[in-house]
Design a protein around this motif. Structure first.
Motif, short mmCIF file in Angstrom:
data_model
loop_
_atom_site.label_atom_id
_atom_site.label_comp_id
_atom_site.label_asym_id
_atom_site.label_seq_id
_atom_site.Cartn_x
_atom_site.Cartn_y
_atom_site.Cartn_z
N VAL A 171 -12.77 45.02 -22.64
CA VAL A 171 -12.48 44.30 -23.87
C VAL A 171 -12.21 42.83 -23.52
N PRO A 172 -12.42 41.92 -24.48
CA PRO A 172 -12.04 40.52 -24.23
C PRO A 172 -10.53 40.41 -24.05
N GLN A 173 -10.09 39.52 -23.19
CA GLN A 173 -8.66 39.34 -22.98
C GLN A 173 -7.98 38.86 -24.25
N SER A 174 -8.70 38.19 -25.10
CA SER A 174 -8.13 37.70 -26.35
C SER A 174 -7.75 38.85 -27.28
N THR A 175 -8.27 40.05 -27.04
CA THR A 175 -7.97 41.19 -27.90
C THR A 175 -6.51 41.59 -27.83
N ASN A 176 -5.95 41.60 -26.61
CA ASN A 176 -4.57 42.06 -26.44
C ASN A 176 -3.67 41.05 -25.76
N GLY A 177 -4.25 39.99 -25.17
CA GLY A 177 -3.46 38.97 -24.51
C GLY A 177 -2.92 39.37 -23.16
N VAL A 178 -3.25 40.58 -22.70
CA VAL A 178 -2.72 41.08 -21.43
C VAL A 178 -3.82 41.22 -20.38
N PHE A 179 -4.90 41.90 -20.73
CA PHE A 179 -5.98 42.11 -19.76
C PHE A 179 -7.32 42.05 -20.47
N GLY A 180 -8.37 41.94 -19.67
CA GLY A 180 -9.71 41.92 -20.22
C GLY A 180 -10.52 40.78 -19.63
N TYR A 181 -11.72 40.59 -20.16
CA TYR A 181 -12.62 39.57 -19.61
C TYR A 181 -12.60 38.30 -20.46
N SER A 182 -13.04 37.23 -19.84
CA SER A 182 -13.25 35.96 -20.53
C SER A 182 -14.42 35.26 -19.85
N ASP A 183 -15.06 34.36 -20.54
CA ASP A 183 -16.18 33.64 -19.93
C ASP A 183 -16.31 32.26 -20.59
N LYS A 184 -16.88 31.34 -19.84
CA LYS A 184 -17.13 30.01 -20.38
C LYS A 184 -18.31 29.39 -19.64
N MET A 185 -19.03 28.52 -20.33
CA MET A 185 -20.16 27.83 -19.72
C MET A 185 -19.64 26.60 -19.00
N VAL A 186 -20.05 26.42 -17.75
CA VAL A 186 -19.63 25.25 -16.97
C VAL A 186 -20.78 24.27 -16.76
N ALA A 187 -22.00 24.73 -16.99
CA ALA A 187 -23.21 23.89 -16.90
C ALA A 187 -24.34 24.68 -17.55
N PRO A 188 -25.47 24.04 -17.86
CA PRO A 188 -26.58 24.80 -18.42
C PRO A 188 -26.97 25.97 -17.51
N ASP A 189 -26.97 27.16 -18.09
CA ASP A 189 -27.31 28.40 -17.38
C ASP A 189 -26.31 28.78 -16.29
N LEU A 190 -25.14 28.15 -16.29
CA LEU A 190 -24.11 28.47 -15.28
C LEU A 190 -22.82 28.81 -16.01
N TYR A 191 -22.26 29.99 -15.69
CA TYR A 191 -21.07 30.48 -16.40
C TYR A 191 -20.00 30.93 -15.42
N GLU A 192 -18.76 30.81 -15.87
CA GLU A 192 -17.63 31.36 -15.14
C GLU A 192 -17.14 32.58 -15.90
N VAL A 193 -17.16 33.71 -15.25
CA VAL A 193 -16.74 34.97 -15.85
C VAL A 193 -15.50 35.47 -15.10
N ALA A 194 -14.47 35.84 -15.84
CA ALA A 194 -13.23 36.31 -15.22
C ALA A 194 -12.79 37.61 -15.86
N TYR A 195 -12.09 38.40 -15.06
CA TYR A 195 -11.45 39.61 -15.58
C TYR A 195 -10.04 39.66 -14.99
N VAL A 196 -9.06 39.87 -15.86
CA VAL A 196 -7.66 39.97 -15.45
C VAL A 196 -7.16 41.37 -15.80
N SER A 197 -6.54 42.03 -14.84
CA SER A 197 -6.01 43.38 -15.07
C SER A 197 -4.61 43.28 -15.67
#
Length: 206
Positions: free
Chosen positions: A39-65
């Motif tokens: 689930v997205p971390q924004s769903t519960n504020g505790v855990f989940g994934y998030s992502d953001k674009m840092v350049a064209p076709d380049l993304y930072e993907v994170a998961y926090v437990s």
């Protein structure tokens, strides 16, 4: 005086039973059902994934437990090696989903980090003398407090909880390369492995 003492002990025994029952009920009510891990971390504020674009076709993907039971071992995993792999796979699954959303048939993990942030708590534990309610009176025998299980001694209980953070830098590709991952195959593999994965909000009891 003997009758008063017997009545007081019976009253305290009953009070103890009621108190234990109330605590048990409260603990049961505070337990939350497990929730889906993917689930997205924004769903519960505790855990989940998030992502953001840092350049064209380049993304930072994170998961926090969420906080997980850990050990105070000196190794980097703190007893969470298996959970670190699971969190990595969840982050990778999200990267593959993102590649699919961007209509990229393949993607490449250019950089990764797997960190565990461990917090250690030392909680006092009090030890009442046995038996709790039916032992000899210790002081002020005309009051209930003379029989109440005030501790003779105490120690400490140590608990450790670790939160795992995996961060991937992912390049979206228009075609496969020697070191790229196939988007569809990665999604299918990780969906089968973690489609029913869950985390408990109180998993670390912390």
């Amino acid at each position: 005086m003997v009758n008063d003492s017997s009545s007081m002990r019976r009253w305290l025994a009953l009070a103890g039973v009621v108190m234990v029952a109330a605590l048990t009920t409260a603990c049961a009510e505070n337990r939350k059902p497990p929730v889906a891990a993917m689930v997205p971390q924004s769903t519960n504020g505790v855990f989940g994934y998030s992502d953001k674009m840092v350049a064209p076709d380049l993304y930072e993907v994170a998961y926090v437990s969420p906080p997980l039971r850990a050990t105070q071992a000196a190794d980097d995993a703190h007893g969470l090696a298996g959970e670190k792999q699971r969190v990595y796979d969840l982050a990778l699954w999200r990267a593959a989903q993102l590649a699919q959303e961007k209509k990229s048939p393949a993607f490449q993990v250019q950089h990764e980090s797997r960190d565990v942030d461990v917090t250690v708590r030392h909680d006092p534990v009090y030890y009442p003398p046995p038996p709790i309610f039916f032992g000899p009176c210790r002081w002020d025998c005309g009051w209930p407090y003379g029989y109440w299980p005030y501790p003779y001694d105490y120690g400490y209980r140590t608990r450790a909880a670790g939160r795992i953070t995996v961060t991937l830098t992912v390049k979206m590709l228009g075609k496969a390369t020697a070191d790229s991952l196939d988007t569809a195959a990665t999604i299918e593999r990780l969906r089968k492995a973690y489609g029913s994965a869950t985390f408990a909000m109180t998993q670390a009891n912390y």
